[in-house]
Motif scaffolding. Structure first.
Motif, PDB file in Angstrom:
ATOM      1  N   PHE A  83       0.823  -1.205   0.000  1.00 56.82           N
ATOM      2  CA  PHE A  83       0.000   0.000   0.000  1.00 56.82           C
ATOM      3  C   PHE A  83       0.863   1.263   0.000  1.00 56.82           C
ATOM      4  CE2 PHE A  83      -2.882  -2.799   2.769  1.00 56.82           C
ATOM      5  CZ  PHE A  83      -3.407  -3.413   1.650  1.00 56.82           C
ATOM      6  N   ARG A  84       1.895   1.255   0.834  1.00 53.72           N
ATOM      7  CA  ARG A  84       2.679   2.461   1.056  1.00 53.72           C
ATOM      8  C   ARG A  84       3.738   2.675  -0.014  1.00 53.72           C
ATOM      9  NH1 ARG A  84       2.310   4.598   5.909  1.00 53.72           N
ATOM     10  NH2 ARG A  84       3.170   6.345   4.738  1.00 53.72           N
ATOM     11  N   GLN A  85       4.412   1.599  -0.435  1.00 52.07           N
ATOM     12  CA  GLN A  85       5.515   1.730  -1.381  1.00 52.07           C
ATOM     13  C   GLN A  85       5.035   1.769  -2.827  1.00 52.07           C
ATOM     14  OE1 GLN A  85       8.462   2.241  -0.145  1.00 52.07           O
ATOM     15  NE2 GLN A  85       8.012   1.698   1.987  1.00 52.07           N
ATOM     16  N   GLN A  86       3.765   1.393  -3.036  1.00 53.82           N
ATOM     17  CA  GLN A  86       3.199   1.344  -4.390  1.00 53.82           C
ATOM     18  C   GLN A  86       4.041   0.465  -5.317  1.00 53.82           C
ATOM     19  OE1 GLN A  86       0.163   2.937  -5.430  1.00 53.82           O
ATOM     20  NE2 GLN A  86       0.031   2.968  -3.189  1.00 53.82           N
ATOM     21  N   MET A  87       4.411  -0.690  -4.783  1.00 51.03           N
ATOM     22  CA  MET A  87       5.217  -1.650  -5.529  1.00 51.03           C
ATOM     23  C   MET A  87       4.808  -3.056  -5.134  1.00 51.03           C
ATOM     24  SD  MET A  87       9.058  -0.025  -5.222  1.00 51.03           S
ATOM     25  CE  MET A  87       9.773  -1.548  -5.842  1.00 51.03           C
TER      26      MET A  87
END
Length: 323
Positions: A83-87
């Motif tokens: 969710f946070r790293q978008q990876m």
């Protein structure tokens, strides 16, 4: 042996799936909402935006549905999306895992070699000043908190003496290549690997000493002495080899946990591994990334346990493979 490996792999898959389900339930039961955290950092924590985030990442679905989707992804080797790293989680872990493996393998080798060496010397000279010194040294490293040893090592070897770099994986902006890059990474590796290895070295040293002293009392050792074999040969071929089984057992159990247990060392030395990645994911409530790290660490523990069973046979051929 192939049948034994196949049976162990089948059991490992079942155990890994059980760990995945258990970790998923425990993480979801923990307080905190990743959607609220992301909305708060974005400066738009209104209910509509939070609802949109929960729908986007599937957090609005019932827990059984989320669990089904996650386990289905694990079966297809899809660890999900951060969710946070978008990876993709698999990509994040793949980027950090080599650094952790380099650190943990180096620390493991240091601890095992030094532990067996000091344990052998302590058993060889049992009751002398050398035995006492090795025992006291092992107890000191075993009882001292790891973070304190790490901080003192930084203060002594980096700040005071300026011998070694204090943090990081490589020199920022140096852009070394070839041998220069290897030496640069090696210099950054010395402090964290040694600090991490000293604690386990103390454990192996004490285990080796106790095991060798016990084996020395066996009849086959007395028989070897009666045949006139040199003491060095008796210690190496008869005593040490038979005393290694408990050490191999302990080393096999700890080898897998080293990967996930490097959080403290990687945080203190700013080492870019999955231990530090797991710590960051915990603070950010990045559930998928945290679960992905757990899955990889669990799989490595199971793999190391299988390798340990295979090493048993190499150390003691009398051991037979059993399901």
């Amino acid at each position: 042996m192939l049948a034994f490996i196949a049976q162990r792999l089948a059991k490992a898959v079942v155990v890994l799936l059980a760990i995945v389900v258990l970790n998923f339930m425990l993480i979801r039961m923990a307080p905190g909402d990743p959607a609220m955290v992301m909305a708060g950092e974005a400066g738009a924590s209104d209910k509509i935006f939070v609802t949109q985030l929960r729908e986007k990442f599937g957090l609005d679905q019932p827990l059984p549905v989320q669990l089904y989707r996650y386990v289905k992804g694990i079966v297809t080797l899809d660890l999900g999306f951060s969710f946070r790293q978008q990876m993709p989680v698999a990509r994040l872990i793949a980027e950090r895992l080599p650094a952790t493996l380099l650190l943990t393998v180096t620390a493991f080798v240091i601890s095992l070699l030094l532990g067996v060496l000091f344990g052998t010397l302590a058993a060889r000279f049992a009751g002398t000043w050398a035995d006492t010194a090795i025992t006291i040294l092992a107890l000191i490293f075993y009882a001292t908190p790891l973070f304190w040893v790490a901080l003192m090592a930084i203060l002594l070897f980096s700040v005071a003496m300026d011998w070694l770099p204090s943090f990081g994986y490589e020199t920022v902006g140096a852009n070394y290549t070839g041998l220069a890059h290897v030496l640069d990474v090696g210099a950054h590796l010395i402090l964290p690997a040694t600090t991490m290895g000293l604690f386990f070295m103390a454990t192996y040293a004490r285990m080796t000493r106790a095991s060798m002293l016990e084996v020395k009392r066996h009849d086959f050792v007395k028989t070897a002495r009666a045949k006139g074999l040199r003491d060095a040969v008796i210690q190496r071929r008869h005593v040490l080899r038979n005393a290694l089984l408990p050490v191999v057992t302990l080393a096999g159990l700890q080898a897998g946990t080293l990967v996930g247990g490097a959080v403290l060392t990687e945080t203190v030395f700013a080492w870019p591994g999955i231990g530090r990645l797991m710590y960051e994911a915990l603070l950010q409530r990045d559930y998928n990334l945290l679960l992905g790290v757990f899955v990889v660490c669990s799989a490595m523990v199971l793999a190391f346990n299988l390798i340990t069973d295979l090493i048993y046979r190499a150390v003691d051929p009398r051991i037979e493979f059993a399901s």
